[in-house]
Design an enzyme around this catalytic site. Sequence first.
Site, PDB file in Angstrom:
ATOM      1  N   LYS A   1      33.188  37.639  46.295  1.00  0.00           N
ATOM      2  CA  LYS A   1      34.209  36.601  46.503  1.00  0.00           C
ATOM      3  C   LYS A   1      34.219  36.166  47.970  1.00  0.00           C
ATOM      4  O   LYS A   1      34.325  34.993  48.283  1.00  0.00           O
ATOM      5  CB  LYS A   1      35.591  37.105  46.072  1.00  0.00           C
ATOM      6  CG  LYS A   1      35.702  37.354  44.569  1.00  0.00           C
ATOM      7  CD  LYS A   1      35.502  36.087  43.757  1.00  0.00           C
ATOM      8  CE  LYS A   1      35.406  36.333  42.271  1.00  0.00           C
ATOM      9  NZ  LYS A   1      34.954  35.172  41.497  1.00  0.00           N
TER      10      LYS A   1
ATOM     11  N   SER B   1      39.907  35.753  44.946  1.00  0.00           N
ATOM     12  CA  SER B   1      40.795  36.852  44.551  1.00  0.00           C
ATOM     13  C   SER B   1      41.548  37.396  45.754  1.00  0.00           C
ATOM     14  O   SER B   1      41.032  37.391  46.883  1.00  0.00           O
ATOM     15  CB  SER B   1      39.930  37.960  43.947  1.00  0.00           C
ATOM     16  OG  SER B   1      40.685  39.136  43.798  1.00  0.00           O
TER      17      SER B   1
ATOM     18  N   TYR C   1      32.020  43.563  43.996  1.00  0.00           N
ATOM     19  CA  TYR C   1      32.731  42.431  43.389  1.00  0.00           C
ATOM     20  C   TYR C   1      33.533  41.680  44.456  1.00  0.00           C
ATOM     21  O   TYR C   1      33.429  40.461  44.596  1.00  0.00           O
ATOM     22  CB  TYR C   1      33.663  42.905  42.268  1.00  0.00           C
ATOM     23  CG  TYR C   1      34.629  41.830  41.831  1.00  0.00           C
ATOM     24  CD1 TYR C   1      34.196  40.743  41.075  1.00  0.00           C
ATOM     25  CD2 TYR C   1      35.984  41.863  42.216  1.00  0.00           C
ATOM     26  CE1 TYR C   1      35.084  39.732  40.700  1.00  0.00           C
ATOM     27  CE2 TYR C   1      36.863  40.862  41.841  1.00  0.00           C
ATOM     28  CZ  TYR C   1      36.412  39.800  41.089  1.00  0.00           C
ATOM     29  OH  TYR C   1      37.284  38.794  40.727  1.00  0.00           O
TER      30      TYR C   1
HETATM   31  P1  NAD Z   1      36.382  36.198  32.150  1.00  0.00           P
HETATM   32  O1  NAD Z   1      35.290  37.192  32.136  1.00  0.00           O
HETATM   33  O2  NAD Z   1      37.339  36.185  31.025  1.00  0.00           O
HETATM   34  O3  NAD Z   1      35.758  34.727  32.260  1.00  0.00           O
HETATM   35  C1  NAD Z   1      34.553  34.460  32.931  1.00  0.00           C
HETATM   36  C2  NAD Z   1      33.678  33.665  31.983  1.00  0.00           C
HETATM   37  O4  NAD Z   1      32.451  33.374  32.647  1.00  0.00           O
HETATM   38  C3  NAD Z   1      33.321  34.446  30.718  1.00  0.00           C
HETATM   39  O5  NAD Z   1      33.580  33.660  29.570  1.00  0.00           O
HETATM   40  C4  NAD Z   1      31.833  34.743  30.857  1.00  0.00           C
HETATM   41  O6  NAD Z   1      31.179  34.758  29.620  1.00  0.00           O
HETATM   42  C5  NAD Z   1      31.393  33.580  31.747  1.00  0.00           C
HETATM   43  N1  NAD Z   1      30.194  33.843  32.525  1.00  0.00           N
HETATM   44  C6  NAD Z   1      29.903  34.950  33.248  1.00  0.00           C
HETATM   45  N2  NAD Z   1      28.677  34.824  33.796  1.00  0.00           N
HETATM   46  C7  NAD Z   1      28.206  33.611  33.416  1.00  0.00           C
HETATM   47  C8  NAD Z   1      26.990  32.923  33.651  1.00  0.00           C
HETATM   48  N3  NAD Z   1      25.986  33.465  34.345  1.00  0.00           N
HETATM   49  N4  NAD Z   1      26.834  31.686  33.119  1.00  0.00           N
HETATM   50  C9  NAD Z   1      27.812  31.126  32.366  1.00  0.00           C
HETATM   51  N5  NAD Z   1      28.969  31.738  32.107  1.00  0.00           N
HETATM   52  C10 NAD Z   1      29.169  32.973  32.625  1.00  0.00           C
HETATM   53  O7  NAD Z   1      37.133  36.334  33.539  1.00  0.00           O
HETATM   54  P2  NAD Z   1      38.472  35.634  34.040  1.00  0.00           P
HETATM   55  O8  NAD Z   1      39.507  36.673  34.142  1.00  0.00           O
HETATM   56  O9  NAD Z   1      38.739  34.404  33.277  1.00  0.00           O
HETATM   57  O10 NAD Z   1      38.047  35.278  35.521  1.00  0.00           O
HETATM   58  C11 NAD Z   1      37.610  33.983  35.885  1.00  0.00           C
HETATM   59  C12 NAD Z   1      37.297  33.966  37.366  1.00  0.00           C
HETATM   60  O11 NAD Z   1      38.444  34.364  38.097  1.00  0.00           O
HETATM   61  C13 NAD Z   1      36.181  34.919  37.789  1.00  0.00           C
HETATM   62  O12 NAD Z   1      35.422  34.277  38.799  1.00  0.00           O
HETATM   63  C14 NAD Z   1      36.929  36.109  38.349  1.00  0.00           C
HETATM   64  O13 NAD Z   1      36.174  36.800  39.288  1.00  0.00           O
HETATM   65  C15 NAD Z   1      38.109  35.424  38.985  1.00  0.00           C
HETATM   66  N6  NAD Z   1      39.269  36.305  39.145  1.00  0.00           N
HETATM   67  C16 NAD Z   1      39.803  36.913  38.040  1.00  0.00           C
HETATM   68  C17 NAD Z   1      40.895  37.769  38.178  1.00  0.00           C
HETATM   69  C18 NAD Z   1      41.476  38.464  36.980  1.00  0.00           C
HETATM   70  O14 NAD Z   1      42.211  39.421  37.154  1.00  0.00           O
HETATM   71  N7  NAD Z   1      41.215  38.046  35.756  1.00  0.00           N
HETATM   72  C19 NAD Z   1      41.444  37.993  39.442  1.00  0.00           C
HETATM   73  C20 NAD Z   1      40.901  37.343  40.540  1.00  0.00           C
HETATM   74  C21 NAD Z   1      39.809  36.486  40.378  1.00  0.00           C
HETATM   75  C1  UD1 Z   2      42.197  45.167  40.069  1.00  0.00           C
HETATM   76  C2  UD1 Z   2      40.948  45.094  40.894  1.00  0.00           C
HETATM   77  C3  UD1 Z   2      40.957  43.807  41.709  1.00  0.00           C
HETATM   78  C4  UD1 Z   2      41.177  42.587  40.808  1.00  0.00           C
HETATM   79  C5  UD1 Z   2      42.486  42.810  40.050  1.00  0.00           C
HETATM   80  C6  UD1 Z   2      42.860  41.676  39.147  1.00  0.00           C
HETATM   81  C7  UD1 Z   2      40.413  47.452  41.384  1.00  0.00           C
HETATM   82  C8  UD1 Z   2      40.359  48.509  42.429  1.00  0.00           C
HETATM   83  N1  UD1 Z   2      40.886  46.254  41.787  1.00  0.00           N
HETATM   84  O1  UD1 Z   2      43.265  45.226  40.955  1.00  0.00           O
HETATM   85  O2  UD1 Z   2      39.760  43.654  42.419  1.00  0.00           O
HETATM   86  O3  UD1 Z   2      41.229  41.394  41.576  1.00  0.00           O
HETATM   87  O4  UD1 Z   2      42.364  44.000  39.281  1.00  0.00           O
HETATM   88  O5  UD1 Z   2      42.009  41.644  38.037  1.00  0.00           O
HETATM   89  O6  UD1 Z   2      40.033  47.659  40.251  1.00  0.00           O
HETATM   90  N2  UD1 Z   2      47.310  51.113  36.908  1.00  0.00           N
HETATM   91  C9  UD1 Z   2      47.766  52.280  36.339  1.00  0.00           C
HETATM   92  N3  UD1 Z   2      47.214  52.688  35.174  1.00  0.00           N
HETATM   93  C10 UD1 Z   2      46.217  51.994  34.531  1.00  0.00           C
HETATM   94  C11 UD1 Z   2      45.769  50.779  35.120  1.00  0.00           C
HETATM   95  C12 UD1 Z   2      46.319  50.377  36.319  1.00  0.00           C
HETATM   96  O7  UD1 Z   2      48.654  52.932  36.879  1.00  0.00           O
HETATM   97  O8  UD1 Z   2      45.747  52.441  33.480  1.00  0.00           O
HETATM   98  C13 UD1 Z   2      47.918  50.658  38.161  1.00  0.00           C
HETATM   99  C14 UD1 Z   2      46.934  50.554  39.307  1.00  0.00           C
HETATM  100  O9  UD1 Z   2      46.841  51.745  40.007  1.00  0.00           O
HETATM  101  C15 UD1 Z   2      47.578  49.434  40.134  1.00  0.00           C
HETATM  102  C16 UD1 Z   2      48.294  48.560  39.106  1.00  0.00           C
HETATM  103  O10 UD1 Z   2      48.427  49.363  37.949  1.00  0.00           O
HETATM  104  O11 UD1 Z   2      48.518  49.973  40.982  1.00  0.00           O
HETATM  105  C17 UD1 Z   2      47.517  47.313  38.747  1.00  0.00           C
HETATM  106  O12 UD1 Z   2      46.184  47.690  38.405  1.00  0.00           O
HETATM  107  P1  UD1 Z   2      45.103  46.650  37.894  1.00  0.00           P
HETATM  108  O13 UD1 Z   2      45.648  45.866  36.765  1.00  0.00           O
HETATM  109  O14 UD1 Z   2      43.830  47.383  37.683  1.00  0.00           O
HETATM  110  O15 UD1 Z   2      44.969  45.624  39.102  1.00  0.00           O
HETATM  111  P2  UD1 Z   2      44.619  45.904  40.650  1.00  0.00           P
HETATM  112  O16 UD1 Z   2      44.490  47.326  40.933  1.00  0.00           O
HETATM  113  O17 UD1 Z   2      45.620  45.150  41.448  1.00  0.00           O
END
Ligand code: NAD
Ligand code: UD1
Length: 340
Positions: free
Chosen positions: A153, A125, A149
């Site tokens: 990572k 991330s 969290y």
């Molecule tokens: P998500 O929660 O939709 O998907 C994760 C999946 O992993 C889920 O289906 C959950 O059931 C499964 N899971 C969790 N723990 C498990 C376990 N112990 N065994 C088997 N399955 C398990 O999340 P996502 O948004 O698809 O994220 C996927 C990856 O990307 C994660 O590692 C997350 O940290 C990373 N990531 C996500 C974002 C984001 O904003 N969505 C941003 C940066 C990084």
């Molecule tokens: C969050 C997580 C980050 C993760 C990322 C993507 C935190 C502090 N960080 O980041 O670790 O990798 O999501 O999943 O939670 N905002 C509003 N109103 C809302 C929601 C969000 O104004 O109701 C604003 C936030 O202040 C930010 C932007 O929208 O400026 C994006 O927010 P968000 O979607 O939560 O993502 P990140 O803050 O970038």
Amino acid sequence: MKILVTGGAGYIGSHTIVELIQAGYDVLAIDNFDNSYPYVLDNLAKITGRTIAFEKVDIRDKSALKSYFQLHKDIDAVIHFAANKAVGESVAKPLKYYENNVGGTVNLLEAMQEANIDQIVFSSSCTVYGEANPPVNENAPIPIAQSPYGNTKQICEEILHDQTIATDLKVVALRYFNPVGAHESALIGELPIGIPNNLVPFITQTAIGKREILTVFGNDYPTPDGTCIRDYIHVVDLALAHVAAIDFLTQKKYTDSFSVFNLGTGRGNSVLEVIQTFEAVCGVKLNYQIGPRRAGDVVQVYAACEKAANELGWKTKKTLEECMLSAWKWEKAIASNTLN
Ligand code: NAD
Ligand code: UD1
């Protein structure tokens, strides 16, 4: 080529499965449905025309993982999505995050080592950069993490790096910026459980009437309109980057056994710009107010994307407008209750 996807029923995993299959890869998936539902697999079958080879496996269960790999000896590479991802929850329950995200990754690497599988793509991330100077590139310093969290990572990247030194493991760590949007079919997308923390699900839930009002967290930041700036990347573009990462590994295009790439658009958008774009393309007026800053938010972050372009041959194609339209279509599909 056979690719195992952990967390395959989740938001990014499910979109990646679609693109892997469409690129000609055989896909296996595991998930424990901690943050997803079995119907996602049916919907993946509808999109791809293929039954997904799925087993319910919890990566915290070391022996279940090892048995899984004994049964599936022909896996070429793993894409590892399975993790917990709620920043706030990680502050309240750090051990849950260290056990699942770090412990689960260690279990997976052990099982892979035993099964002689030595290629992995890891979901990292942009949160590892903290408050950086955008556009942020992959060599930017990694400060102390602001949440358990974020720390998981950082730790997982280090574990993976150490394992490349000790063994033949080859790693691609992908640092996602802000994934948003959904598949054009509106059969898969992000399902936030409870009140969403992230901006785009909060926007669409407010627009559909599930939430009364969206609060913009602060408009006194040092940015042109005073609201925070992020790099919003369409989840289908993100999924395609995983296909490029798998090509990069399996076609041995790497020069180092540990490679890291930013996955973003290179474009920063403010919270107000996102709201205005949503209103313009979806034709919905959003009920929103300006509120106080949210603790822990960085002012602005967006990606330098040259490395992914040069080495993976990947760039985003979709616009912020397409992100908003697909997120809105997905929210309407959830509301119409036709997903399962
Ligand atoms: P998500 O929660 O939709 O998907 C994760 C999946 O992993 C889920 O289906 C959950 O059931 C499964 N899971 C969790 N723990 C498990 C376990 N112990 N065994 C088997 N399955 C398990 O999340 P996502 O948004 O698809 O994220 C996927 C990856 O990307 C994660 O590692 C997350 O940290 C990373 N990531 C996500 C974002 C984001 O904003 N969505 C941003 C940066 C990084
Ligand atoms: C969050 C997580 C980050 C993760 C990322 C993507 C935190 C502090 N960080 O980041 O670790 O990798 O999501 O999943 O939670 N905002 C509003 N109103 C809302 C929601 C969000 O104004 O109701 C604003 C936030 O202040 C930010 C932007 O929208 O400026 C994006 O927010 P968000 O979607 O939560 O993502 P990140 O803050 O970038």
